[in-house]
Design a protein around this motif. Structure first.
Motif, short mmCIF file in Angstrom:
data_model
loop_
_atom_site.label_atom_id
_atom_site.label_comp_id
_atom_site.label_asym_id
_atom_site.label_seq_id
_atom_site.Cartn_x
_atom_site.Cartn_y
_atom_site.Cartn_z
N LYS A 15 0.93 -1.39 0.00
CA LYS A 15 0.05 0.02 0.00
C LYS A 15 0.83 1.35 -0.11
O LYS A 15 1.76 1.38 0.92
N LEU A 19 -5.65 3.59 -3.29
CA LEU A 19 -5.82 2.70 -3.96
C LEU A 19 -5.80 1.33 -3.55
O LEU A 19 -6.42 0.51 -3.67
N VAL A 315 -2.40 12.54 8.56
CA VAL A 315 -1.79 11.17 8.16
C VAL A 315 -1.97 11.37 6.67
O VAL A 315 -3.10 11.25 6.22
N LYS A 322 -1.90 17.54 -1.22
CA LYS A 322 -2.85 17.37 0.07
C LYS A 322 -2.96 18.96 0.86
O LYS A 322 -3.31 19.12 2.07
N LEU A 344 2.01 12.52 10.68
CA LEU A 344 2.45 11.30 10.23
C LEU A 344 2.40 11.36 8.67
O LEU A 344 1.53 11.44 8.08
N GLY A 345 3.57 11.39 8.21
CA GLY A 345 3.66 11.25 6.58
C GLY A 345 4.99 11.15 6.05
O GLY A 345 6.07 11.40 6.87
N SER A 346 5.13 10.98 4.83
CA SER A 346 6.37 10.93 3.98
C SER A 346 6.10 11.42 2.55
O SER A 346 4.76 11.54 2.01
N GLY A 371 7.76 8.98 7.66
CA GLY A 371 7.80 7.63 7.29
C GLY A 371 6.13 7.10 7.15
O GLY A 371 5.36 7.84 7.30
N GLY A 397 -10.64 10.54 -0.82
CA GLY A 397 -10.04 10.97 0.38
C GLY A 397 -10.42 9.67 1.26
O GLY A 397 -11.70 9.64 1.49
N LEU A 398 -9.53 9.16 1.95
CA LEU A 398 -9.96 8.16 2.94
C LEU A 398 -9.76 8.54 4.33
O LEU A 398 -10.46 8.29 5.37
P1 ADP Z 1 -3.99 9.12 -1.26
O1 ADP Z 1 -4.61 7.78 -1.86
O2 ADP Z 1 -4.20 10.32 -1.95
O3 ADP Z 1 -2.82 8.90 -0.69
P2 ADP Z 1 -6.47 8.75 0.48
O4 ADP Z 1 -6.80 9.65 1.79
O5 ADP Z 1 -7.27 8.17 -0.32
O6 ADP Z 1 -5.12 9.30 -0.03
O7 ADP Z 1 -5.53 7.22 1.17
C1 ADP Z 1 -4.39 7.37 2.10
C2 ADP Z 1 -4.25 6.05 2.79
O8 ADP Z 1 -3.13 6.03 2.92
C3 ADP Z 1 -4.99 6.04 3.94
O9 ADP Z 1 -5.39 4.87 4.47
C4 ADP Z 1 -4.09 6.77 4.88
O10 ADP Z 1 -4.29 6.41 6.30
C5 ADP Z 1 -2.87 6.00 4.60
N1 ADP Z 1 -1.72 6.73 4.70
C6 ADP Z 1 -1.07 7.97 4.13
N2 ADP Z 1 0.02 8.29 4.62
C7 ADP Z 1 0.54 7.47 5.60
C8 ADP Z 1 1.48 7.16 6.58
N3 ADP Z 1 2.60 8.00 6.57
N4 ADP Z 1 1.63 6.24 7.17
C9 ADP Z 1 0.25 5.49 7.39
N5 ADP Z 1 -0.68 5.30 6.53
C10 ADP Z 1 -0.68 6.39 5.64
#
Ligand code: ADP
Length: 503
Positions: A15, A19, A315, A322, A344-346, A371, A397-398
């Protein structure tokens, strides 16, 4: 009905964004509706590891002479606990069969699925994903003698060539192509088109050429029988120049076959009542228990452990899309007003550095984890107060949906799927019990800062706050509804004879 689902990601195996969540949830959600969905995945190490009891379906050579092996096996259950993904391997535990395209040369290498360790696209991405699409068309034409799909459902640009290969093969199997993010298009130089095994004359404007380049996304939009995207608002927006990424003209031409189906939330993975990642489980009637999660989260991240401070969270992939510059620029005001910020991000290096600098500037008030950490993301939704999603554009957006489900109120921009899922708190929506978060309109600092102030004002009214949390948590955003819509779309695409045959 037998559906072949083609995607580059699949939760819980691999993941990078939403998607994967969608690809991982749909096969299970569609099963009770009589659809057998079999994922087809590229042979990244994580996909091979996730395939239990693999058998070889066959071997073949791609049009450019690359040897491939196609495996079929059983997928593991989405993790329902920190160790669950590796402990459940029995076929009966999932009931989902999948295909994996095995080629060490194409898929086993350092870096992520799309990029090298130093964040450059893999130089042969066109072949890595063309191979996936080409195998999809072979499967549609009977490569596995034991199973043949009635329909192929491709997701995002990695699957964009699926309908092109189907058309090139003269296949009668229909194809649905779903756009999760139009901004990632899979563009390649013209020279990369040679050898892919598609007709030379298709490289033109009325085909898969995009301003002199090969576009996987355009191929999907042009050749698929039906198109969908992941929210009704985004389906409308991408037909405009502002959101269309240069493809809005084609999307307007195809609007008759384009629909928007809002993503759901996978209740097996995202439910605070039984989420194993949370120190304390809770529901909409036991919101006071969230305090334990908040304290644990503050302590874990080195924030001051103070229950009264509103904890704003992010997140996210750290990208321009974003809207994170708004959060960065709004950070000082947020701290000044007594809030905490946890990120929390990368992603983008400049954004990573800028957030890290904010954490250094405000110890105890701002914390940043760079990360990807699935478990921590659950703890953030289960312990934070606010989920910030001020996106420039947002197909669905989830994270705001997880925020809703966990009582971590979303603060979002009114765009795409954010507009379709969050109802702004004002006196009327509060009075009517509809409010589920705070929504602002323009991509401007003043609008964002004002939304933060409105959120803080709501926080100071605990009864209203609780009501808004409960509204979000009780909102039905489960996959059942979305799955029924996909099923209806599939049915509309199939010849009557197939439906009459009971499949
Ligand atoms: P996108 O697909 O544009 O990144 P979405 O909101 O549709 O945005 O989905 C993002 C998914 O990835 C969510 O399940 C979110 O919790 C997860 N996610 C994004 N960044 C991180 C991270 N740094 N650590 C853990 N989960 C993350």
């Amino acid at each position: 009905m037998q559906i072949l689902q083609v995607s580059a990601e699949y939760f819980p195996l691999l993941k990078t964004g939403g998607l994967a969540d969608v690809a991982g949830a749909l096969p299970q959600a569609l099963r009770p509706l009589g659809c057998e969905v079999r994922p087809l995945l590229p042979g990244f190490a994580a996909m091979l590891d996730g395939l239990a009891e693999p058998v070889e379906v066959g071997r073949c050579l791609t049009p450019w002479g690359q040897p491939l092996r196609l495996l079929r096996g059983w997928l593991r259950e989405p993790a329902s606990g920190p160790q669950a993904a590796s402990s459940i391997t029995s076929p009966a535990s999932t009931g989902i069969q999948a295909y994996v395209v095995e080629s060490a040369e194409l898929y086993l290498r350092p870096g992520g699925p799309y990029e090298t360790p130093d964040k450059q696209p893999h130089a042969d991405n066109q072949r890595r994903f063309a191979a996936l699409c080409w195998v999809a068309a072979r499967l549609a034409e009977g490569f596995d003698p034991s199973w043949r799909p009635d329909l192929v459902h491709g997701h995002d640009w990695h699957a964009g060539l699926v309908p092109a290969y189907l058309a090139a093969a003269g296949s009668r199997v229909p194809c649905l192509f779903t756009v999760h993010n139009l901004a990632y298009q899979g563009l390649f130089p013209r020279a990369d088109y040679e050898g892919l095994g598609l007709p030379a004359q298709w490289f033109q404007m009325e085909g898969l050429e995009f301003y002199g380049q090969l576009s996987f996304m355009k191929a999907g939009l042009y050749y698929a029988d039906r198109l969908s995207t992941v929210s009704p608002s985004y389906a409308r927006e991408i037909q405009s120049p502002e959101f269309g990424c240069g493809l809005d003209g084609l999307l307007r031409q195809r609007q008759g076959v384009l629909s928007g189906i809002l993503n759901g939330i996978d209740d097996r993975v995202w439910n605070p009542l039984h989420d194993p990642h949370l120190p304390v489980n809770y529901g909409s009637d036991s919101l006071e228990l969230r305090a334990g999660n908040k304290a644990a989260l503050q302590a874990e991240l080195g924030l001051e452990v103070r229950p009264e401070l509103p904890l704003f969270t992010v997140v996210s992939r750290l990208t321009e899309q974003k809207g994170l510059p708004l959060v960065l620029a709004g950070c000082d005001a947020l701290v000044r007003q007594g809030a905490q910020l946890l990120v929390l991000g990368s992603g983008d290096s400049a954004l990573e550095a800028a957030f890290a600098a904010k954490a250094a500037q405000y110890p105890g008030r701002v914390a940043v984890r760079l990360g990807y950490d699935e478990a921590l993301s659950h703890r953030i939704f289960g312990g934070g107060d606010v989920t910030l999603v001020p996106s420039r554009f947002e197909p669905c957006g989830l994270t705001q949906i997880y925020g809703l489900a966990y009582g971590c109120l979303p603060l979002v921009r009114r765009v795409g799927g954010l507009a379709d899922t969050v109802t702004d708190a004002d006196l009327v929506t509060l009075d009517e019990g509809q409010a589920s978060g705070v929504v602002f309109d323009r991509m401007e600092q003043g609008d964002f800062d004002h939304a933060v102030r409105r959120m803080l004002a709501l926080y100071r009214r605990p009864a209203d706050w609780r009501q808004v949390q409960q509204t979000g948590m009780r909102q039905p955003l489960h996959w059942g509804d979305a799955a029924a819509r996909y099923q209806a779309l599939y049915r509309a695409m199939l010849p009557i004879a197939t439906l009459a045959g009971g499949r």
